[in-house]
Enzyme design. Structure first.
Site, PDB file in Angstrom:
ATOM      1  N   LYS A 286       0.889  -1.111  -0.167  1.00  0.00           N
ATOM      2  CA  LYS A 286      -0.216  -0.107  -0.267  1.00  0.00           C
ATOM      3  C   LYS A 286       0.641   1.412   0.085  1.00  0.00           C
ATOM      4  O   LYS A 286       2.175   1.253   0.778  1.00  0.00           O
ATOM      5  CB  LYS A 286      -0.737  -0.117   1.298  1.00  0.00           C
ATOM      6  CG  LYS A 286      -1.705   1.107   1.046  1.00  0.00           C
ATOM      7  CD  LYS A 286      -3.467  -0.401   0.134  1.00  0.00           C
ATOM      8  CE  LYS A 286      -4.631   0.979   1.273  1.00  0.00           C
ATOM      9  NZ  LYS A 286      -5.380  -0.169   0.285  1.00  0.00           N
TER      10      LYS A 286
ATOM     11  N   GLY B 180     -25.326   2.652   4.080  1.00  0.00           N
ATOM     12  CA  GLY B 180     -24.114   3.064   2.900  1.00  0.00           C
ATOM     13  C   GLY B 180     -24.219   2.773   1.919  1.00  0.00           C
ATOM     14  O   GLY B 180     -24.406   1.725   2.063  1.00  0.00           O
TER      15      GLY B 180
ATOM     16  N   GLY C 297     -23.416   3.802  -1.190  1.00  0.00           N
ATOM     17  CA  GLY C 297     -22.670   4.211  -2.301  1.00  0.00           C
ATOM     18  C   GLY C 297     -22.584   3.309  -2.965  1.00  0.00           C
ATOM     19  O   GLY C 297     -22.988   2.843  -3.219  1.00  0.00           O
TER      20      GLY C 297
ATOM     21  N   VAL D  58     -20.562   0.937  -3.387  1.00  0.00           N
ATOM     22  CA  VAL D  58     -20.565  -0.469  -3.280  1.00  0.00           C
ATOM     23  C   VAL D  58     -22.479  -1.220  -3.149  1.00  0.00           C
ATOM     24  O   VAL D  58     -22.892  -2.359  -3.035  1.00  0.00           O
ATOM     25  CB  VAL D  58     -19.950  -1.487  -2.484  1.00  0.00           C
ATOM     26  CG1 VAL D  58     -20.016  -3.086  -2.147  1.00  0.00           C
ATOM     27  CG2 VAL D  58     -18.121  -1.026  -3.125  1.00  0.00           C
TER      28      VAL D  58
ATOM     29  N   TYR E 252     -24.672   0.152  -2.814  1.00  0.00           N
ATOM     30  CA  TYR E 252     -26.428   0.735  -3.407  1.00  0.00           C
ATOM     31  C   TYR E 252     -26.395  -0.603  -4.391  1.00  0.00           C
ATOM     32  O   TYR E 252     -27.647  -1.132  -4.404  1.00  0.00           O
ATOM     33  CB  TYR E 252     -26.319   2.045  -4.512  1.00  0.00           C
ATOM     34  CG  TYR E 252     -27.880   1.876  -5.067  1.00  0.00           C
ATOM     35  CD1 TYR E 252     -28.593   2.878  -4.126  1.00  0.00           C
ATOM     36  CD2 TYR E 252     -28.384   1.394  -5.670  1.00  0.00           C
ATOM     37  CE1 TYR E 252     -30.152   3.611  -4.069  1.00  0.00           C
ATOM     38  CE2 TYR E 252     -29.623   2.044  -6.586  1.00  0.00           C
ATOM     39  CZ  TYR E 252     -30.198   2.656  -5.722  1.00  0.00           C
ATOM     40  OH  TYR E 252     -31.559   2.720  -5.420  1.00  0.00           O
TER      41      TYR E 252
HETATM   42  P1  NAD Z   1     -18.792   5.399  -1.530  1.00  0.00           P
HETATM   43  O1  NAD Z   1     -18.249   6.159  -1.103  1.00  0.00           O
HETATM   44  O2  NAD Z   1     -19.464   5.302  -2.785  1.00  0.00           O
HETATM   45  O3  NAD Z   1     -19.802   4.809  -0.616  1.00  0.00           O
HETATM   46  C1  NAD Z   1     -20.032   4.957   1.049  1.00  0.00           C
HETATM   47  C2  NAD Z   1     -21.442   5.172   1.553  1.00  0.00           C
HETATM   48  O4  NAD Z   1     -21.428   6.203   3.218  1.00  0.00           O
HETATM   49  C3  NAD Z   1     -21.501   7.350   0.876  1.00  0.00           C
HETATM   50  O5  NAD Z   1     -22.876   6.909   0.096  1.00  0.00           O
HETATM   51  C4  NAD Z   1     -21.993   8.140   2.141  1.00  0.00           C
HETATM   52  O6  NAD Z   1     -22.907   9.146   1.951  1.00  0.00           O
HETATM   53  C5  NAD Z   1     -22.435   6.991   3.040  1.00  0.00           C
HETATM   54  N1  NAD Z   1     -21.917   7.317   4.469  1.00  0.00           N
HETATM   55  C6  NAD Z   1     -20.913   7.886   4.616  1.00  0.00           C
HETATM   56  N2  NAD Z   1     -20.990   8.142   6.398  1.00  0.00           N
HETATM   57  C7  NAD Z   1     -21.866   7.441   6.370  1.00  0.00           C
HETATM   58  C8  NAD Z   1     -23.320   7.200   8.062  1.00  0.00           C
HETATM   59  N3  NAD Z   1     -22.331   7.461   8.726  1.00  0.00           N
HETATM   60  N4  NAD Z   1     -23.588   6.109   8.106  1.00  0.00           N
HETATM   61  C9  NAD Z   1     -24.565   6.139   7.136  1.00  0.00           C
HETATM   62  N5  NAD Z   1     -24.206   6.235   5.534  1.00  0.00           N
HETATM   63  C10 NAD Z   1     -22.764   6.253   5.382  1.00  0.00           C
HETATM   64  O7  NAD Z   1     -17.864   3.624  -1.448  1.00  0.00           O
HETATM   65  P2  NAD Z   1     -17.857   2.555  -2.087  1.00  0.00           P
HETATM   66  O8  NAD Z   1     -16.841   2.684  -2.586  1.00  0.00           O
HETATM   67  O9  NAD Z   1     -19.494   2.224  -2.029  1.00  0.00           O
HETATM   68  O10 NAD Z   1     -17.122   1.690  -0.627  1.00  0.00           O
HETATM   69  C11 NAD Z   1     -17.620   1.389   0.768  1.00  0.00           C
HETATM   70  C12 NAD Z   1     -16.492   0.320   1.842  1.00  0.00           C
HETATM   71  O11 NAD Z   1     -16.532  -0.785   1.561  1.00  0.00           O
HETATM   72  C13 NAD Z   1     -15.472   1.909   2.028  1.00  0.00           C
HETATM   73  O12 NAD Z   1     -15.216   1.316   2.902  1.00  0.00           O
HETATM   74  C14 NAD Z   1     -14.783   0.837   1.558  1.00  0.00           C
HETATM   75  O13 NAD Z   1     -13.044   0.877   1.445  1.00  0.00           O
HETATM   76  C15 NAD Z   1     -15.116  -0.388   1.336  1.00  0.00           C
HETATM   77  N6  NAD Z   1     -14.819  -1.018  -0.549  1.00  0.00           N
HETATM   78  C16 NAD Z   1     -14.748  -0.342  -1.392  1.00  0.00           C
HETATM   79  C17 NAD Z   1     -14.978  -1.484  -2.150  1.00  0.00           C
HETATM   80  C18 NAD Z   1     -14.584  -0.740  -3.177  1.00  0.00           C
HETATM   81  O14 NAD Z   1     -14.320  -1.663  -4.613  1.00  0.00           O
HETATM   82  N7  NAD Z   1     -15.224   0.515  -3.751  1.00  0.00           N
HETATM   83  C19 NAD Z   1     -13.449  -2.248  -2.146  1.00  0.00           C
HETATM   84  C20 NAD Z   1     -13.711  -3.136  -0.859  1.00  0.00           C
HETATM   85  C21 NAD Z   1     -14.161  -2.564   0.409  1.00  0.00           C
END
Ligand code: NAD
Length: 346
Positions: free
Chosen positions: A80, A180, A182, A184, A186
């Site tokens: 990382k 959440g 976001g 993932v 949704y």
């Molecule tokens: P994202 O930023 O698109 O979505 C996060 C969502 O959480 C947003 O809609 C945000 O408004 C919401 N949020 C923030 N604070 C909140 C709260 N207190 N209560 C409820 N909702 C809240 O991120 P993502 O890409 O969807 O990733 C989500 C999680 O999964 C993160 O922890 C990320 O590290 C992990 N992750 C993502 C991936 C990937 O492929 N994107 C892979 C592995 C792990």
């Protein structure tokens, strides 16, 4: 600042610090373990208060990538990088160009991808300086946004947990709280709703909640209460630390499985969930779909069928964790760590 006696130092193979006065670059690349292949993991762009804070993040996150890549069955090690976001004005393009040269200097020991604070446009700039980069939007082998594959992996993992815990073949009729919505979260909701689950959702973004209500018939819940819904499954898909000393006694779900990284605020939460009869899907295993997608790009030619087969394997790995944990009366988090270490010592 210490390295070898640093609490997060875990026999890391290499720690590289890069500095470029002209562009303001200050970056640390941490390579934790390359027994399975070159280290691969994202670059984080963050305003750290000190060098020590940046080093701590790099050490912790790179170890986490070793475990995640090993459990996803990838021929990749763990690494990382962190870039310390300059205070004041800076030229983003020249900064990321100079970071690209730093990645090039690591000579393939480390392959970078996106993480917090880094955009697809930044990745394209890095790519102008080095080929040791993946997770691109464009190009012959580009794998694009990993989130849909992460969502698919989490959905499949939840089904494995449902089978193990409830003896049911799928989530039909089950109540699921998703925290959440976001990239993932949704996507996960779409899968769950399509499979007949009833959704309870929370987010700080009102627009996305309205969409989930209209499109998927989800019930909106406050962000303070989402973890304590009377549901079968709780899916943390926002920030880390969702399972902590305060939230734990309030959680009613019997299965916890979501995309968020570092869901357990402290390691002892894994054992605490186990004692309460809750089945925890270790985060770095169930959310491995994204890195699997990136790994396909690293191999030189993106292959969606290969990604699908790796997701099948991820299901088997989760089932194996659940079996071992049940047989030995241990926390799934502890068993996953043990299996990751086994796979790292190949
Ligand atoms: P994202 O930023 O698109 O979505 C996060 C969502 O959480 C947003 O809609 C945000 O408004 C919401 N949020 C923030 N604070 C909140 C709260 N207190 N209560 C409820 N909702 C809240 O991120 P993502 O890409 O969807 O990733 C989500 C999680 O999964 C993160 O922890 C990320 O590290 C992990 N992750 C993502 C991936 C990937 O492929 N994107 C892979 C592995 C792990």
């Amino acid at each position: 600042m210490t390295i070898f006696s640093h609490p997060d130092f875990d026999n890391h193979e290499g720690i590289y610090a890069f500095c470029d006065d002209k562009t303001g670059l200050k970056a640390i690349i941490a390579v934790h373990n390359t027994n399975r292949g070159p280290a691969c993991g994202g670059t984080r762009f963050w305003q750290y208060d000190s060098d020590a804070e940046a080093l701590t993040d790099a050490l912790r996150l790179s170890k986490g990538m070793s475990y995640k890549n090993a459990m996803a069955g990838l021929s990749l090690g763990g690494g990382k990088a962190v870039i310390m976001k300059p205070r004041g004005d800076f030229d983003r393009k020249t900064l990321f160009e100079s970071y690209g040269r730093a990645v090039e200097k690591a000579a393939g020991q480390y392959i970078t991808a996106e993480d917090v604070g880094v955009s697809p446009a930044d990745m394209a700039v890095i790519k102008t300086q080095t080929d040791y980069v993946a997770g691109l939007d464009e190009g012959a082998s580009a794998s694009g946004d990993p989130s849909p594959v992460t969502a698919e992996g989490v959905f499949r993992g939840i089904n494995v947990a449902v089978k193990h815990k409830f003896g049911e073949k799928d989530v039909k009729g089950m109540r699921v709280a998703v925290q959440g919505l976001g990239h993932v979260g949704y996507g996960l909701c779409r899968y769950l709703s399509g499979a007949g689950a009833k959704l309870y959702v929370a987010d700080i973004n009102a627009d996305v909640l309205k969409r989930a209500e209209a499109e998927l018939g989800a019930s909106i819940v406050s962000t303070d209460d989402i973890h304590q819904q009377d549901v079968d499954i709780y899916a943390p898909c926002a920030l880390g630390g969702a399972i902590n000393a305060r939230s734990l006694p309030q959680i009613k779900a019997k299965i916890i499985g979501g995309a968020a990284n570092n869901q357990l605020a402290t390691a002892d939460m894994g054992q605490a969930l186990c004692e309460r009869g809750m089945l925890y899907c270790p985060d770095y295993v169930i959310n491995g779909g994204g890195i699997i997608n990136v790994a396909s790009e690293v191999s030189g030619k993106y292959d969606r069928a290969w990604v699908g087969r790796k997701l099948d394997e991820l299901e088997d790995t989760l089932a194996e964790i659940f079996r071992r944990a049940e047989l030995s009366h241990r926390a799934t988090s502890e068993v996953a760590d043990e299996m990751a270490r086994e796979r790292l010592s190949v």
